[in-house]
Write a protein that holds these residues in place. Sequence first.
Motif, PDB file in Angstrom:
ATOM      1  N   ILE A   1     -41.858 -32.871  -2.878  1.00  0.00           N
ATOM      2  CA  ILE A   1     -41.741 -31.648  -2.717  1.00  0.00           C
ATOM      3  C   ILE A   1     -42.132 -31.153  -2.441  1.00  0.00           C
ATOM      4  O   ILE A   1     -41.882 -30.003  -2.156  1.00  0.00           O
ATOM      5  CB  ILE A   1     -39.958 -31.780  -3.518  1.00  0.00           C
ATOM      6  CG1 ILE A   1     -39.795 -32.918  -2.143  1.00  0.00           C
ATOM      7  CG2 ILE A   1     -39.340 -31.256  -3.136  1.00  0.00           C
ATOM      8  CD1 ILE A   1     -38.369 -33.714  -3.601  1.00  0.00           C
ATOM      9  N   ILE A   2     -42.951 -30.688  -4.325  1.00  0.00           N
ATOM     10  CA  ILE A   2     -43.362 -29.575  -4.286  1.00  0.00           C
ATOM     11  C   ILE A   2     -44.900 -29.087  -3.472  1.00  0.00           C
ATOM     12  O   ILE A   2     -44.827 -27.499  -2.838  1.00  0.00           O
ATOM     13  CB  ILE A   2     -44.096 -29.376  -6.075  1.00  0.00           C
ATOM     14  CG1 ILE A   2     -42.738 -29.989  -6.654  1.00  0.00           C
ATOM     15  CG2 ILE A   2     -45.094 -27.964  -6.793  1.00  0.00           C
ATOM     16  CD1 ILE A   2     -43.198 -29.817  -8.258  1.00  0.00           C
ATOM     17  N   ALA A   3     -45.244 -30.028  -3.079  1.00  0.00           N
ATOM     18  CA  ALA A   3     -46.679 -30.070  -2.221  1.00  0.00           C
ATOM     19  C   ALA A   3     -46.160 -29.141  -0.838  1.00  0.00           C
ATOM     20  O   ALA A   3     -45.994 -28.009  -0.203  1.00  0.00           O
ATOM     21  CB  ALA A   3     -47.453 -31.011  -1.853  1.00  0.00           C
ATOM     22  N   GLY A   4     -44.584 -29.968  -0.385  1.00  0.00           N
ATOM     23  CA  GLY A   4     -44.033 -29.537   0.736  1.00  0.00           C
ATOM     24  C   GLY A   4     -43.334 -27.809   0.291  1.00  0.00           C
ATOM     25  O   GLY A   4     -43.848 -27.195   1.678  1.00  0.00           O
ATOM     26  N   LEU A   5     -42.567 -26.852  -0.521  1.00  0.00           N
ATOM     27  CA  LEU A   5     -42.215 -26.469  -0.349  1.00  0.00           C
ATOM     28  C   LEU A   5     -43.663 -25.017  -1.028  1.00  0.00           C
ATOM     29  O   LEU A   5     -43.141 -23.799  -0.583  1.00  0.00           O
ATOM     30  CB  LEU A   5     -41.286 -25.849  -2.187  1.00  0.00           C
ATOM     31  CG  LEU A   5     -40.384 -26.786  -2.342  1.00  0.00           C
ATOM     32  CD1 LEU A   5     -39.657 -27.341  -3.394  1.00  0.00           C
ATOM     33  CD2 LEU A   5     -39.127 -26.669  -1.335  1.00  0.00           C
ATOM     34  N   LYS A   6     -44.137 -25.575  -1.455  1.00  0.00           N
ATOM     35  CA  LYS A   6     -45.667 -24.547  -1.523  1.00  0.00           C
ATOM     36  C   LYS A   6     -46.310 -23.854  -0.423  1.00  0.00           C
ATOM     37  O   LYS A   6     -46.692 -23.450  -0.120  1.00  0.00           O
ATOM     38  CB  LYS A   6     -46.358 -25.168  -2.182  1.00  0.00           C
ATOM     39  CG  LYS A   6     -46.347 -24.891  -4.065  1.00  0.00           C
ATOM     40  CD  LYS A   6     -47.157 -25.786  -5.059  1.00  0.00           C
ATOM     41  CE  LYS A   6     -48.852 -25.027  -5.060  1.00  0.00           C
ATOM     42  NZ  LYS A   6     -49.397 -26.313  -5.358  1.00  0.00           N
ATOM     43  N   SER A   7     -46.719 -25.406   0.806  1.00  0.00           N
ATOM     44  CA  SER A   7     -46.792 -24.874   2.428  1.00  0.00           C
ATOM     45  C   SER A   7     -45.735 -24.109   2.699  1.00  0.00           C
ATOM     46  O   SER A   7     -46.277 -23.683   4.094  1.00  0.00           O
ATOM     47  CB  SER A   7     -46.902 -25.973   2.813  1.00  0.00           C
ATOM     48  OG  SER A   7     -45.874 -26.993   2.791  1.00  0.00           O
ATOM     49  N   ALA A   8     -44.853 -23.879   2.358  1.00  0.00           N
ATOM     50  CA  ALA A   8     -43.771 -23.518   3.136  1.00  0.00           C
ATOM     51  C   ALA A   8     -43.972 -21.403   2.709  1.00  0.00           C
ATOM     52  O   ALA A   8     -42.917 -20.634   2.841  1.00  0.00           O
ATOM     53  CB  ALA A   8     -42.256 -23.286   3.381  1.00  0.00           C
ATOM     54  N   GLY A   9     -44.548 -21.620   1.966  1.00  0.00           N
ATOM     55  CA  GLY A   9     -45.175 -19.907   1.031  1.00  0.00           C
ATOM     56  C   GLY A   9     -44.473 -20.131  -0.457  1.00  0.00           C
ATOM     57  O   GLY A   9     -44.440 -18.978  -0.782  1.00  0.00           O
ATOM     58  N   VAL A  10     -43.020 -20.621  -0.915  1.00  0.00           N
ATOM     59  CA  VAL A  10     -42.451 -20.815  -2.122  1.00  0.00           C
ATOM     60  C   VAL A  10     -43.207 -20.440  -2.975  1.00  0.00           C
ATOM     61  O   VAL A  10     -44.665 -21.627  -3.540  1.00  0.00           O
ATOM     62  CB  VAL A  10     -41.445 -21.917  -2.202  1.00  0.00           C
ATOM     63  CG1 VAL A  10     -41.015 -21.542  -3.452  1.00  0.00           C
ATOM     64  CG2 VAL A  10     -40.399 -21.893  -1.153  1.00  0.00           C
ATOM     65  N   PRO A  11     -44.009 -19.911  -3.943  1.00  0.00           N
ATOM     66  CA  PRO A  11     -44.479 -19.686  -4.972  1.00  0.00           C
ATOM     67  C   PRO A  11     -44.042 -20.463  -6.139  1.00  0.00           C
ATOM     68  O   PRO A  11     -42.946 -20.840  -6.142  1.00  0.00           O
ATOM     69  CB  PRO A  11     -44.056 -17.806  -5.511  1.00  0.00           C
ATOM     70  CG  PRO A  11     -43.761 -17.588  -4.765  1.00  0.00           C
ATOM     71  CD  PRO A  11     -42.866 -18.232  -3.532  1.00  0.00           C
ATOM     72  N   GLU A  12     -44.813 -21.059  -7.104  1.00  0.00           N
ATOM     73  CA  GLU A  12     -44.663 -21.761  -7.464  1.00  0.00           C
ATOM     74  C   GLU A  12     -43.758 -21.492  -9.247  1.00  0.00           C
ATOM     75  O   GLU A  12     -43.383 -22.282  -9.512  1.00  0.00           O
ATOM     76  CB  GLU A  12     -46.138 -22.521  -8.645  1.00  0.00           C
ATOM     77  CG  GLU A  12     -46.911 -23.277  -7.878  1.00  0.00           C
ATOM     78  CD  GLU A  12     -48.480 -23.598  -9.157  1.00  0.00           C
ATOM     79  OE1 GLU A  12     -48.038 -23.790  -9.857  1.00  0.00           O
ATOM     80  OE2 GLU A  12     -49.411 -24.152  -7.673  1.00  0.00           O
ATOM     81  N   GLY A  13     -44.132 -20.460  -9.180  1.00  0.00           N
ATOM     82  CA  GLY A  13     -42.864 -19.363  -9.956  1.00  0.00           C
ATOM     83  C   GLY A  13     -41.289 -19.674  -9.937  1.00  0.00           C
ATOM     84  O   GLY A  13     -41.003 -19.348 -10.680  1.00  0.00           O
ATOM     85  N   ASN A  14     -41.290 -20.289  -8.432  1.00  0.00           N
ATOM     86  CA  ASN A  14     -40.106 -20.036  -8.246  1.00  0.00           C
ATOM     87  C   ASN A  14     -39.282 -20.982  -7.668  1.00  0.00           C
ATOM     88  O   ASN A  14     -38.272 -21.435  -6.990  1.00  0.00           O
ATOM     89  CB  ASN A  14     -40.014 -19.474  -6.715  1.00  0.00           C
ATOM     90  CG  ASN A  14     -39.974 -17.067  -6.680  1.00  0.00           C
ATOM     91  OD1 ASN A  14     -40.236 -16.918  -7.585  1.00  0.00           O
ATOM     92  ND2 ASN A  14     -40.085 -17.013  -5.174  1.00  0.00           N
ATOM     93  N   ILE A  15     -40.321 -22.078  -8.096  1.00  0.00           N
ATOM     94  CA  ILE A  15     -39.806 -23.699  -8.354  1.00  0.00           C
ATOM     95  C   ILE A  15     -39.551 -23.418  -9.622  1.00  0.00           C
ATOM     96  O   ILE A  15     -40.284 -23.794 -10.904  1.00  0.00           O
ATOM     97  CB  ILE A  15     -40.699 -24.142  -7.677  1.00  0.00           C
ATOM     98  CG1 ILE A  15     -40.723 -24.078  -6.315  1.00  0.00           C
ATOM     99  CG2 ILE A  15     -40.972 -25.918  -7.245  1.00  0.00           C
ATOM    100  CD1 ILE A  15     -42.947 -24.708  -5.390  1.00  0.00           C
TER     101      ILE A  15
END
Length: 163
Positions: free
Chosen positions: A112-126
């Motif tokens: 899920i985190i990899a998917g969020l990052k692929s959408a441009g969500v910064p790690e600091g926002n997860i």
Amino acid sequence: MQSRRQFIATTSAGASLVATGMAVGIPEAEAGGKRHGEIVRVTSDKLIGKRGRPVQETANQMLDLAMTTYIGKKKAADCWTTLFNKDDKVVVKINCLGKPKMSTNPEVVNAIIAGLKSAGVPEGNIVVYDHFGGHMRQSRYRIKKKKGAVRYFGRDKKKGFEK
């Protein structure tokens, strides 16, 4: 087709339960997802590894297949960008009450985190969150609160929820 309640009950038992009734070869998806409330079921005979835990690469492939089947785009990254963007703040709520074997698997959360990052969500926002940090640790999660990185924590005792 399962209801959302049935789906949540099934997935909260952990990705390892998906191992029953699996298809041969690459992950396969069962259709759904064209209307609100529908789900996609993905199975693979390669999910569970030698140590009895989900294999990260297979979990990634299964989530990618679920996303492309549900959203209807060819690339998983394009599916994630229809749901999230670089300005979003996302909390991934896990369930570790069934520690350690019946909790949300870290491999699913990593996908899920990899998917969020692929959408441009910064790690600091997860944020990966459960009520009790102790349960998270018993379920193979490490508490991490470093700013700018994906944070993992629970609301233990009187400390409250981190801002």
